[in-house]
Design a protein around this motif. Structure first.
Motif, PDB file in Angstrom:
ATOM      1  N   PRO A 124       1.858  17.096   3.178  1.00 55.24           N
ATOM      2  CA  PRO A 124       0.573  16.451   2.829  1.00 55.24           C
ATOM      3  C   PRO A 124       0.520  15.914   1.401  1.00 55.24           C
ATOM      4  N   GLU A 125       1.162  16.622   0.454  1.00 61.10           N
ATOM      5  CA  GLU A 125       1.065  16.228  -0.953  1.00 61.10           C
ATOM      6  C   GLU A 125       2.200  15.308  -1.385  1.00 61.10           C
ATOM      7  N   GLU A 126       2.880  14.672  -0.429  1.00 64.92           N
ATOM      8  CA  GLU A 126       4.005  13.802  -0.759  1.00 64.92           C
ATOM      9  C   GLU A 126       3.728  12.353  -0.390  1.00 64.92           C
ATOM     10  N   LEU A 127       4.248  11.445  -1.213  1.00 64.21           N
ATOM     11  CA  LEU A 127       4.313  10.023  -0.905  1.00 64.21           C
ATOM     12  C   LEU A 127       5.764   9.672  -0.598  1.00 64.21           C
ATOM     13  N   ILE A 128       5.962   8.627   0.172  1.00 59.94           N
ATOM     14  CA  ILE A 128       7.307   8.245   0.624  1.00 59.94           C
ATOM     15  C   ILE A 128       7.715   6.927  -0.022  1.00 59.94           C
ATOM     16  N   THR A 129       8.910   6.906  -0.587  1.00 57.55           N
ATOM     17  CA  THR A 129       9.464   5.675  -1.141  1.00 57.55           C
ATOM     18  C   THR A 129      10.683   5.270  -0.319  1.00 57.55           C
ATOM     19  N   ILE A 130      10.714   4.018   0.091  1.00 56.08           N
ATOM     20  CA  ILE A 130      11.830   3.464   0.867  1.00 56.08           C
ATOM     21  C   ILE A 130      12.513   2.398   0.018  1.00 56.08           C
ATOM     22  N   ASP A 131      13.786   2.612  -0.283  1.00 53.59           N
ATOM     23  CA  ASP A 131      14.577   1.655  -1.061  1.00 53.59           C
ATOM     24  C   ASP A 131      15.588   0.981  -0.149  1.00 53.59           C
ATOM     25  N   TYR A 132      15.662  -0.350  -0.219  1.00 51.02           N
ATOM     26  CA  TYR A 132      16.695  -1.080   0.503  1.00 51.02           C
ATOM     27  C   TYR A 132      17.989  -1.042  -0.318  1.00 51.02           C
ATOM     28  N   ASP A 133      19.039  -0.425   0.221  1.00 50.93           N
ATOM     29  CA  ASP A 133      20.338  -0.405  -0.443  1.00 50.93           C
ATOM     30  C   ASP A 133      21.209  -1.568   0.006  1.00 50.93           C
ATOM     31  N   GLY A 164      12.560 -10.523   0.409  1.00 50.36           N
ATOM     32  CA  GLY A 164      13.958 -10.504  -0.004  1.00 50.36           C
ATOM     33  C   GLY A 164      14.204  -9.531  -1.141  1.00 50.36           C
ATOM     34  N   ASN A 165      14.851 -10.013  -2.212  1.00 50.75           N
ATOM     35  CA  ASN A 165      15.161  -9.156  -3.347  1.00 50.75           C
ATOM     36  C   ASN A 165      13.957  -8.883  -4.233  1.00 50.75           C
ATOM     37  N   ILE A 166      12.845  -9.551  -3.972  1.00 50.36           N
ATOM     38  CA  ILE A 166      11.674  -9.396  -4.835  1.00 50.36           C
ATOM     39  C   ILE A 166      11.119  -7.983  -4.752  1.00 50.36           C
ATOM     40  N   GLN A 167      11.081  -7.421  -3.564  1.00 47.24           N
ATOM     41  CA  GLN A 167      10.536  -6.076  -3.390  1.00 47.24           C
ATOM     42  C   GLN A 167      11.496  -5.245  -2.545  1.00 47.24           C
ATOM     43  N   ARG A 168      12.409  -4.578  -3.203  1.00 46.24           N
ATOM     44  CA  ARG A 168      13.411  -3.770  -2.515  1.00 46.24           C
ATOM     45  C   ARG A 168      13.062  -2.290  -2.531  1.00 46.24           C
ATOM     46  N   SER A 169      11.902  -1.940  -3.097  1.00 49.24           N
ATOM     47  CA  SER A 169      11.436  -0.559  -3.117  1.00 49.24           C
ATOM     48  C   SER A 169       9.956  -0.545  -2.765  1.00 49.24           C
ATOM     49  N   ILE A 170       9.603   0.214  -1.730  1.00 52.73           N
ATOM     50  CA  ILE A 170       8.223   0.265  -1.251  1.00 52.73           C
ATOM     51  C   ILE A 170       7.773   1.717  -1.215  1.00 52.73           C
ATOM     52  N   ARG A 171       6.593   1.985  -1.780  1.00 48.38           N
ATOM     53  CA  ARG A 171       6.042   3.342  -1.779  1.00 48.38           C
ATOM     54  C   ARG A 171       4.794   3.377  -0.907  1.00 48.38           C
ATOM     55  N   SER A 172       4.680   4.422  -0.114  1.00 50.34           N
ATOM     56  CA  SER A 172       3.536   4.574   0.780  1.00 50.34           C
ATOM     57  C   SER A 172       2.309   5.044   0.005  1.00 50.34           C
ATOM     58  N   SER A 173       1.149   4.920   0.631  1.00 47.06           N
ATOM     59  CA  SER A 173      -0.108   5.389   0.044  1.00 47.06           C
ATOM     60  C   SER A 173      -0.483   6.772   0.535  1.00 47.06           C
ATOM     61  N   GLN A 174       0.292   7.335   1.437  1.00 43.61           N
ATOM     62  CA  GLN A 174       0.025   8.645   2.032  1.00 43.61           C
ATOM     63  C   GLN A 174       1.339   9.254   2.499  1.00 43.61           C
ATOM     64  N   ASN A 175       1.284  10.340   3.268  1.00 39.59           N
ATOM     65  CA  ASN A 175       2.515  11.062   3.618  1.00 39.59           C
ATOM     66  C   ASN A 175       3.234  10.486   4.828  1.00 39.59           C
ATOM     67  N   VAL A 176       2.814   9.330   5.327  1.00 38.29           N
ATOM     68  CA  VAL A 176       3.510   8.693   6.441  1.00 38.29           C
ATOM     69  C   VAL A 176       3.731   7.206   6.147  1.00 38.29           C
ATOM     70  N   ALA A 177       4.834   6.708   6.681  1.00 37.05           N
ATOM     71  CA  ALA A 177       5.173   5.285   6.602  1.00 37.05           C
ATOM     72  C   ALA A 177       6.125   4.999   7.752  1.00 37.05           C
ATOM     73  N   MET A 178       6.446   3.725   7.966  1.00 40.86           N
ATOM     74  CA  MET A 178       7.378   3.389   9.039  1.00 40.86           C
ATOM     75  C   MET A 178       8.000   2.031   8.778  1.00 40.86           C
ATOM     76  N   ILE A 179       9.117   1.791   9.465  1.00 41.24           N
ATOM     77  CA  ILE A 179       9.733   0.470   9.435  1.00 41.24           C
ATOM     78  C   ILE A 179       9.868  -0.037  10.862  1.00 41.24           C
ATOM     79  N   PHE A 180       9.622  -1.342  11.033  1.00 40.41           N
ATOM     80  CA  PHE A 180       9.899  -2.045  12.288  1.00 40.41           C
ATOM     81  C   PHE A 180      11.101  -2.938  12.048  1.00 40.41           C
ATOM     82  N   PHE A 181      11.979  -3.071  13.042  1.00 41.44           N
ATOM     83  CA  PHE A 181      13.069  -4.010  12.851  1.00 41.44           C
ATOM     84  C   PHE A 181      13.559  -4.562  14.186  1.00 41.44           C
ATOM     85  N   ARG A 182      14.103  -5.765  14.100  1.00 45.20           N
ATOM     86  CA  ARG A 182      14.704  -6.453  15.244  1.00 45.20           C
ATOM     87  C   ARG A 182      16.012  -7.067  14.763  1.00 45.20           C
TER      88      ARG A 182
END
Length: 322
Positions: free
Chosen positions: A89-98, A144-162
């Motif tokens: 509950p007390e965590e935020l999630i950061t997703i970095d594109y490597d 693209g390269n402009i935003q390669r790191s995204i942080r969530s506003s709460q303890n859940v996040a997700m990615i969609f991909f095709r």
């Protein structure tokens, strides 16, 4: 009633229950060594030494509750994929594109969503999130390269991909950061205790428990007098700027759930309810004029309690009882 919510979420929400032995949503046998349920194992978390990075491949539909580096490589065209991330509950999630190797011009996409979305229902709801729905999506093919790191506003996040072309894919690193004042939360477990604090902020916060539960509120500070009101056409917290409401329903979005009770005033003591819905939400509405705080604990309704509720059609109508 038909367990539509459970069916829609069975590839995701069962992961939350597996580590605790709770398999209400789906019964699974003969899990392999690469079973995603292992991601919620406390033993796995303890085995990872400080500084060691956990790595594994992603599936088309996957669930992660642990930090690490994760890679998806298409072995065939994958057109409807998603990975769900959840923290404490007390965590935020950061997703970095490597690393990203997808064909945006050919119809591929890779999008991060700030929250969870299932069958068109969002958590947090649009009413409770600081960003608009369109702002909650970050599309790699647009940024693209402009935003390669995204942080969530709460303890859940997700990615969609095709991804159409076999061999293409991406690698992401998942990190977690401390959130001093958790607001919108999805519980990983069917039982627990939590204190929600909103310090002079005009915002709405929801705590979602995706189980039928007994919930006990032991402390509520809103700067008012005592009071508990069951939802009725002529009763409730209309006109009160700060209050807590209990919601129940069969979906993910709190704004589409059935209101069960309002708590409009501060009290020290105990207010307990049994809620037989697939999803139970405690939602605090704050005007920003007070430091609002609510402490509550919850546990899943046991089979005997659930059977008693069935006699009163609790599964269909989610009737509360105090």
């Amino acid at each position: 009633m038909p367990s539509a919510f459970q069916f829609q979420c069975h590839l995701v929400l069962i992961f939350l229950a597996a580590s605790k032995g709770e398999t209400r949503y789906l019964e699974v046998r003969d899990a392999g060594e690469d079973d995603p349920f292992l991601l919620l194992s406390e033993d796995l978390k303890r085995e990872l030494s400080a500084g060691q990075i956990y790595r594994r491949s992603l599936r088309c539909i996957d669930m992660l509750s642990i930090v690490g580096q994760f890679t998806f490589t298409a072995d065939q065209p994958q057109l409807h994929c998603a990975t769900f991330f959840i923290g404490e509950p007390e965590e935020l999630i950061t997703i970095d594109y490597d690393f990203v190797n997808i064909d945006c011009q050919g119809g591929d996409f890779l999008k991060v969503f700030d929250g969870w979305i299932l069958k068109g229902e969002k958590f947090p709801s649009s009413l409770d999130h600081p960003l608009t729905t369109s702002q909650r999506y970050v599309d790699f093919c647009e940024s693209g390269n402009i935003q390669r790191s995204i942080r969530s506003s709460q303890n859940v996040a997700m990615i969609f991909f095709r991804i159409h072309q076999p061999g293409n894919g991406f690698t992401v690193t998942v990190k977690k950061n401390t959130n001093l004042f958790p607001c919108n939360v999805i519980s990983q477990t069917p039982s627990g205790r939590f204190t929600m604090v909103i310090p002079h902020q005009h915002r709405n916060c929801s705590f979602s428990i995706i189980y039928p539960v007994v919930i006990k509120i032991s402390d509520l500070i809103l700067g008012h007098l005592n009071g508990l009101f069951l939802k009725k056409p002529s009763a409730g917290c209309a006109g009160v700027g700060d209050f807590v409401e209990l919601l129940g329903g069969a979906g993910l979005d709190p704004s589409k759930m059935f209101p069960l009770a309002d708590l409009c005033h501060s009290f020290h003591g105990s207010a307990q309810m049994k809620i037989g819905c697939d999803n139970t939400v405690l939602r605090m509405v704050s005007s920003g004029k007070h430091i609002n705080r609510v402490t509550f604990e919850y546990h899943q309704l046991d089979l005997q309690e659930t059977e008693i509720r069935k006699e009163n059609s609790i599964e269909e109508f989610c009737f509360p009882s105090i």
